[in-house]
Design a protein around this motif. Sequence first.
Motif, short mmCIF file in Angstrom:
data_model
loop_
_atom_site.label_atom_id
_atom_site.label_comp_id
_atom_site.label_asym_id
_atom_site.label_seq_id
_atom_site.Cartn_x
_atom_site.Cartn_y
_atom_site.Cartn_z
N ASN A 102 44.06 55.48 -42.86
CA ASN A 102 43.46 54.82 -44.02
C ASN A 102 43.88 53.35 -44.09
N ALA A 103 45.13 53.07 -43.71
CA ALA A 103 45.59 51.68 -43.67
C ALA A 103 44.78 50.88 -42.66
N TYR A 104 44.46 51.51 -41.54
CA TYR A 104 43.64 50.85 -40.52
C TYR A 104 42.23 50.57 -41.05
N ALA A 105 41.63 51.57 -41.71
CA ALA A 105 40.29 51.38 -42.27
C ALA A 105 40.30 50.25 -43.30
N ASP A 106 41.32 50.22 -44.15
CA ASP A 106 41.42 49.16 -45.15
C ASP A 106 41.57 47.79 -44.49
N ALA A 107 42.39 47.71 -43.45
CA ALA A 107 42.60 46.43 -42.76
C ALA A 107 41.30 45.90 -42.19
N LYS A 108 40.50 46.79 -41.59
CA LYS A 108 39.25 46.35 -40.97
C LYS A 108 38.18 46.02 -42.02
N LEU A 109 38.22 46.69 -43.17
CA LEU A 109 37.29 46.36 -44.25
C LEU A 109 37.64 45.01 -44.87
N ILE A 110 38.92 44.77 -45.08
CA ILE A 110 39.35 43.48 -45.64
C ILE A 110 38.94 42.35 -44.70
N ILE A 111 39.01 42.58 -43.40
CA ILE A 111 38.54 41.58 -42.43
C ILE A 111 37.07 41.29 -42.64
N ALA A 112 36.24 42.32 -42.80
CA ALA A 112 34.80 42.12 -43.00
C ALA A 112 34.55 41.31 -44.28
#
Length: 330
Positions: free
Chosen positions: A187-197
């Motif tokens: 979930n931390a990975y998904a959040d990191a990639k969404l914040i990038i977008a």
Amino acid sequence: MKHSIALVTGATSGLGYAAARSLAEKGWGEIMITGRSLARAKEAAAQLAAETKREIFTPLELEMDTPASVQSALAELVKQGRAVDFLLLNAGLVPTKKRVITAAGVEASQAPLIGHHQLTVGLLRADLLSPNARIVITSAEPARGGVPMFKYTDLPAFAAKSYQGNRTAAVEALIRNGPNVKYAPNNAYADAKLIIAWWVAALARRLPSGMAVYAVSPGASNDTKVARNAGPLLKYLMIPIVNLIPGMNQTPETAARRYLQASEFGTDVSGQFFASAQGKFSGPMEVQRQAHLYDRASQEAAWQAVVKVSGVDSSNPAPLRPHDPNKILY
């Protein structure tokens, strides 16, 4: 866009290395490659030169999770004084089973974005991106949702529950893995990639008119070191299974082509997130249309949170070219 100078972060292995090699094969004049140590960057530069038969690779030491290292790299780039035409922000990390917080107080998988923000803003303010520069930063399919084992945080709901609706504070909590955030690596990975977008969409609104930025998922490419610190469930179960499914994995060279493809996109799609078609992790990439990606309040919250965590925005001092000491682009 001119094909003179490219800068690739995280270029000592995996997708960054493959991208640097492909850029050389396409005739770029100089490719700056970064590594966590200068020795490793020099070794990769020598390997790339031998493979491509071109002496065009310039090594640069750059640790994305260490602000002082980013500042030192910026100082070196200012000293060299050559504007970058293609900035490929590739460096990244899959989070570990146990939470890791950097010395700067940032969760490890979020740290590359903080360093990339510092680098990008520093280059802009030093006038070291060419007028038609293209910026590509790595995101991933979990940012759009619908990926098994990965779930991004519902930011409006999280902000409403824990931060009186303050989305900037909520994003900062996710970046720091702070109060009210339960750590789960996927979930931390998904959040990191969404914040990038979201950060990309906000940056696009702040760039000079000729420049453009895109978030790009390279798709599944498991023959890299990005998952070197991943938990055993992902590393020893999910990835080997995925490798057996046709179309669910691709070589680093194939995945890196998406970066080069995006480098030729126009300003009309600046700020967009490109990834595989829904339910796929390879093949052609396309603009992602999920509503949460276009939530402007979340985009601006992500930008402001990154500014707060990094301490870097357009009003702060930054290295500038000696011949133009007062110029700030935005």
